[in-house]
Enzyme design. Structure first.
Site, PDB file in Angstrom:
ATOM      1  N   ASP A   1       6.121  -2.366   8.191  1.00 40.78           N
ATOM      2  CA  ASP A   1       5.013  -1.679   7.519  1.00 40.78           C
ATOM      3  C   ASP A   1       4.526  -0.507   8.362  1.00 40.78           C
ATOM      4  O   ASP A   1       4.394  -0.622   9.587  1.00 40.78           O
ATOM      5  CB  ASP A   1       3.828  -2.627   7.312  1.00 40.78           C
TER       6      ASP A   1
ATOM      7  N   LEU B   1       1.835  -5.365  -3.192  1.00 46.13           N
ATOM      8  CA  LEU B   1       0.455  -5.838  -3.107  1.00 46.13           C
ATOM      9  C   LEU B   1      -0.181  -6.160  -4.467  1.00 46.13           C
ATOM     10  O   LEU B   1      -0.704  -7.263  -4.663  1.00 46.13           O
ATOM     11  CB  LEU B   1      -0.394  -4.784  -2.374  1.00 46.13           C
TER      12      LEU B   1
ATOM     13  N   TYR C   1      17.008   0.648   1.844  1.00 50.45           N
ATOM     14  CA  TYR C   1      16.442   1.199   0.596  1.00 50.45           C
ATOM     15  C   TYR C   1      15.888   2.599   0.850  1.00 50.45           C
ATOM     16  O   TYR C   1      16.209   3.559   0.136  1.00 50.45           O
ATOM     17  CB  TYR C   1      15.325   0.291   0.050  1.00 50.45           C
TER      18      TYR C   1
ATOM     19  N   SER D   1      10.771   8.874  -2.983  1.00 48.02           N
ATOM     20  CA  SER D   1       9.694   8.010  -2.497  1.00 48.02           C
ATOM     21  C   SER D   1       9.085   8.592  -1.237  1.00 48.02           C
ATOM     22  O   SER D   1       9.764   9.253  -0.445  1.00 48.02           O
ATOM     23  CB  SER D   1      10.303   6.646  -2.181  1.00 48.02           C
TER      24      SER D   1
ATOM     25  N   LYS E   1      17.019   6.703  -0.475  1.00 48.92           N
ATOM     26  CA  LYS E   1      16.213   7.796  -1.035  1.00 48.92           C
ATOM     27  C   LYS E   1      16.387   9.072  -0.196  1.00 48.92           C
ATOM     28  O   LYS E   1      16.513  10.169  -0.739  1.00 48.92           O
ATOM     29  CB  LYS E   1      14.732   7.395  -1.107  1.00 48.92           C
TER      30      LYS E   1
ATOM     31  N   PHE F   1      -1.389  -8.539   5.314  1.00 48.38           N
ATOM     32  CA  PHE F   1      -0.534  -8.393   6.495  1.00 48.38           C
ATOM     33  C   PHE F   1      -1.187  -7.513   7.555  1.00 48.38           C
ATOM     34  O   PHE F   1      -0.909  -6.331   7.645  1.00 48.38           O
ATOM     35  CB  PHE F   1       0.831  -7.827   6.091  1.00 48.38           C
TER      36      PHE F   1
ATOM     37  N   GLY G   1      12.757  -0.129 -17.006  1.00 42.04           N
ATOM     38  CA  GLY G   1      12.079  -0.588 -15.792  1.00 42.04           C
ATOM     39  C   GLY G   1      10.607  -0.210 -15.784  1.00 42.04           C
ATOM     40  O   GLY G   1      10.079   0.334 -16.767  1.00 42.04           O
TER      41      GLY G   1
ATOM     42  N   ASN H   1       6.812  -8.737  -3.935  1.00 43.55           N
ATOM     43  CA  ASN H   1       6.743  -8.156  -2.588  1.00 43.55           C
ATOM     44  C   ASN H   1       5.559  -7.219  -2.471  1.00 43.55           C
ATOM     45  O   ASN H   1       5.017  -7.019  -1.399  1.00 43.55           O
ATOM     46  CB  ASN H   1       8.002  -7.317  -2.308  1.00 43.55           C
TER      47      ASN H   1
ATOM     48  N   LEU I   1      25.514   1.865 -14.420  1.00 35.91           N
ATOM     49  CA  LEU I   1      25.971   3.245 -14.185  1.00 35.91           C
ATOM     50  C   LEU I   1      27.226   3.321 -13.327  1.00 35.91           C
ATOM     51  O   LEU I   1      27.898   4.350 -13.285  1.00 35.91           O
ATOM     52  CB  LEU I   1      24.853   4.066 -13.522  1.00 35.91           C
TER      53      LEU I   1
ATOM     54  N   PHE J   1      16.094   7.068 -12.856  1.00 33.91           N
ATOM     55  CA  PHE J   1      15.293   6.026 -12.205  1.00 33.91           C
ATOM     56  C   PHE J   1      16.156   4.882 -11.682  1.00 33.91           C
ATOM     57  O   PHE J   1      15.769   4.216 -10.724  1.00 33.91           O
ATOM     58  CB  PHE J   1      14.321   5.383 -13.201  1.00 33.91           C
TER      59      PHE J   1
HETATM   60  N1  UFG Z   1       0.519  -6.138   1.459  1.00 32.53           N
HETATM   61  C1  UFG Z   1      -0.199  -7.268   1.837  1.00 32.53           C
HETATM   62  N2  UFG Z   1       0.127  -8.442   1.246  1.00 32.53           N
HETATM   63  C2  UFG Z   1       1.130  -8.553   0.314  1.00 32.53           C
HETATM   64  C3  UFG Z   1       1.844  -7.393  -0.051  1.00 32.53           C
HETATM   65  C4  UFG Z   1       1.521  -6.198   0.552  1.00 32.53           C
HETATM   66  O1  UFG Z   1      -1.090  -7.214   2.671  1.00 32.53           O
HETATM   67  O2  UFG Z   1       1.380  -9.666  -0.169  1.00 32.53           O
HETATM   68  C5  UFG Z   1       0.160  -4.857   2.075  1.00 32.53           C
HETATM   69  C6  UFG Z   1       1.282  -4.244   2.881  1.00 32.53           C
HETATM   70  O3  UFG Z   1       1.248  -4.734   4.202  1.00 32.53           O
HETATM   71  C7  UFG Z   1       0.968  -2.779   2.762  1.00 32.53           C
HETATM   72  C8  UFG Z   1       0.294  -2.639   1.398  1.00 32.53           C
HETATM   73  O4  UFG Z   1      -0.117  -3.948   1.048  1.00 32.53           O
HETATM   74  O5  UFG Z   1       0.032  -2.439   3.746  1.00 32.53           O
HETATM   75  C9  UFG Z   1       1.226  -2.109   0.334  1.00 32.53           C
HETATM   76  O6  UFG Z   1       2.414  -2.879   0.342  1.00 32.53           O
HETATM   77  P1  UFG Z   1       3.484  -2.804  -0.834  1.00 32.53           P
HETATM   78  O7  UFG Z   1       4.560  -3.778  -0.510  1.00 32.53           O
HETATM   79  O8  UFG Z   1       2.806  -2.925  -2.156  1.00 32.53           O
HETATM   80  O9  UFG Z   1       4.002  -1.302  -0.754  1.00 32.53           O
HETATM   81  P2  UFG Z   1       4.699  -0.533   0.452  1.00 32.53           P
HETATM   82  O10 UFG Z   1       3.771   0.564   0.818  1.00 32.53           O
HETATM   83  O11 UFG Z   1       5.155  -1.424   1.515  1.00 32.53           O
HETATM   84  O12 UFG Z   1       6.015  -0.042  -0.268  1.00 32.53           O
HETATM   85  C10 UFG Z   1       5.958   0.926  -1.268  1.00 32.53           C
HETATM   86  C11 UFG Z   1       7.090   0.744  -2.271  1.00 32.53           C
HETATM   87  C12 UFG Z   1       8.415   1.018  -1.645  1.00 32.53           C
HETATM   88  C13 UFG Z   1       8.413   2.305  -0.904  1.00 32.53           C
HETATM   89  C14 UFG Z   1       7.263   2.350   0.056  1.00 32.53           C
HETATM   90  C15 UFG Z   1       7.170   3.678   0.709  1.00 32.53           C
HETATM   91  O13 UFG Z   1       7.077  -0.575  -2.785  1.00 32.53           O
HETATM   92  O14 UFG Z   1       9.368   1.105  -2.690  1.00 32.53           O
HETATM   93  O15 UFG Z   1       6.050   2.139  -0.641  1.00 32.53           O
HETATM   94  O16 UFG Z   1       6.259   3.644   1.753  1.00 32.53           O
HETATM   95  F1  UFG Z   1       9.557   2.446  -0.185  1.00 32.53           F
END
Ligand code: UFG
Length: 342
Positions: free
Chosen positions: A301, A203, A152, A127, A156, A221, A12, A201, A61, A83
């Site tokens: 978020d 950023l 999810y 996390s 954790k 967002f 991964g 999903n 697993l 992981f």
């Molecule tokens: N964002 C956007 N547009 C997108 C994707 C994300 O604006 O297309 C923003 C989100 O709103 C957020 C930031 O970018 O403010 C980061 O978003 P991510 O989805 O990249 O990451 P997250 O912080 O939401 O999630 C990450 C991990 C998760 C974990 C989490 C813990 O992906 O596995 O942190 O806070 F659970």
């Protein structure tokens, strides 16, 4: 022959970078991965980077019989980095049972096997999600945990509780949980990196795919948060730096340096960056414009989170080294490589 470490989920995103760092420090790595979210080619790529082919066994697993056969076959394993898990926050809301089953039962099976096959050392992927939206920033390991925002996140939080209980009852086991902030970027060789399936999903993969022309536009967002520029703040940690934290944790366990049998550390840079800052830094690092638009907030978020990394710095002797600029450039180089962009 180096000391043997089992890496579950080793093909991964974070796992593969960790295998590279372990091998470069002389460890002999065995990977278990069911390839449900990765590809067997990653093993070839690891070999290209390090010159060493890790041992690889493909199975899930939750296959307890196969897992037992595995530990009977490989009886020199000294430590495990676990992981392997499902990690899509949104998907977990729709498929909670799949997440609880996969993430919790696999951990319990690993712990059972550690007792049965006398393996003492475990590093667990946790996390910063366990903190929710903290009342104080930056978050230290003592910052109270909040109720999880998603199944999810809950896996954790529950996994950490399982670890805590199991080490108390099992004097032979010592565990370190690493609470990752937001891992991004790719190996400088561009031979391994993040391979999201379908629409990303997260950023940074969304930014690199937009820059590559695969997505027409990035949606940011929300720009009405209580932050300097209104967009959310996260602590983006370079994946190679993160991988190195695992090697440090493994050495701490193998050298019997832990102060208690269950330790947990924040692994981040200690610096927050807003979504808009990430986009601007990406554009500056790569010279490529990112087409973006501001849309509504994404449900679930949190407004902002970043790590206090004092414990990782002082106790583990680890710190993040690669800048956000260079990390975003590595993410872009990886995207270009997999899309054949010059
Ligand atoms: N964002 C956007 N547009 C997108 C994707 C994300 O604006 O297309 C923003 C989100 O709103 C957020 C930031 O970018 O403010 C980061 O978003 P991510 O989805 O990249 O990451 P997250 O912080 O939401 O999630 C990450 C991990 C998760 C974990 C989490 C813990 O992906 O596995 O942190 O806070 F659970």
């Amino acid at each position: 022959m180096g000391r043997q470490v089992l890496v579950t989920g080793g093909t991964g995103y974070i796992g593969s970078h960790t295998v590279v760092e372990l091998q470069s420090k002389g460890f002999e790595v065995i990977i278990i991965d069911d390839l449900s979210n990765s590809s067997a080619e990653v093993v070839d790529q690891i070999e290209k980077i390090t010159g060493i082919r890790p041992l690889f066994e493909q199975f899930n697993l939750l296959d307890a019989k196969r897992l037992n056969t595995f530990f009977q076959k490989y009886n020199h394993i000294e430590a495990i980095i676990h992981f392997a898990a499902f990690k899509a926050v949104g998907e977990s809301v729709n498929k909670p049972l799949a997440y609880y089953q996969n993430n919790l039962i696999s951990l319990m099976y690993i712990l059972e096997c550690m007792s049965r096959y006398k393996i003492s050392n475990l590093v667990f992927s946790s996390s910063c999600t366990v903190y929710g939206q903290p009342d104080q920033l930056p978050v230290t390991e003592q910052t109270p945990k909040k109720e999880a925002e998603s199944p999810y996140g809950n896996t954790k939080a529950i996994s950490e509780e399982i670890l805590n209980d199991v080490v108390k009852a099992t004097p032979e086991i010592t565990a370190i949980a690493l609470r990752y902030f937001n891992p991004i970027g790719a190996h400088p060789s561009s031979l391994i990196g993040e391979l999201p399936q379908g629409v990303p999903n997260n950023l940074v993969p969304f930014i690199t795919q937009t820059a590559a022309g695969i997505r027409p536009q990035l949606s940011i967002f929300g720009d009405d948060y209580q932050t300097p520029d209104g967009s959310c703040i996260r602590d983006y940690i370079n994946v190679v730096d993160l991988a190195k934290a695992h090697v440090v944790a493994i050495n701490r366990l193998l050298d019997n340096k832990t102060k208690s049998r269950y330790e947990f550390f924040n692994i981040g840079t200690g610096k927050g960056a807003s979504v808009l800052e990430v986009v601007k830094t990406f554009e500056k690092a790569t010279g490529v414009k990112v087409n973006y638009t501001i849309v509504a907030r994404r449900p679930g978020d949190i407004e902002q989170i970043y790590a206090d990394t004092t414990n990782a710095n002082k106790i583990l002797g680890w710190k993040a080294e690669v800048s956000l600029h260079d990390t975003l450039l590595s993410a872009w180089n990886w995207e270009k490589k997999i899309r054949n962009i010059n």
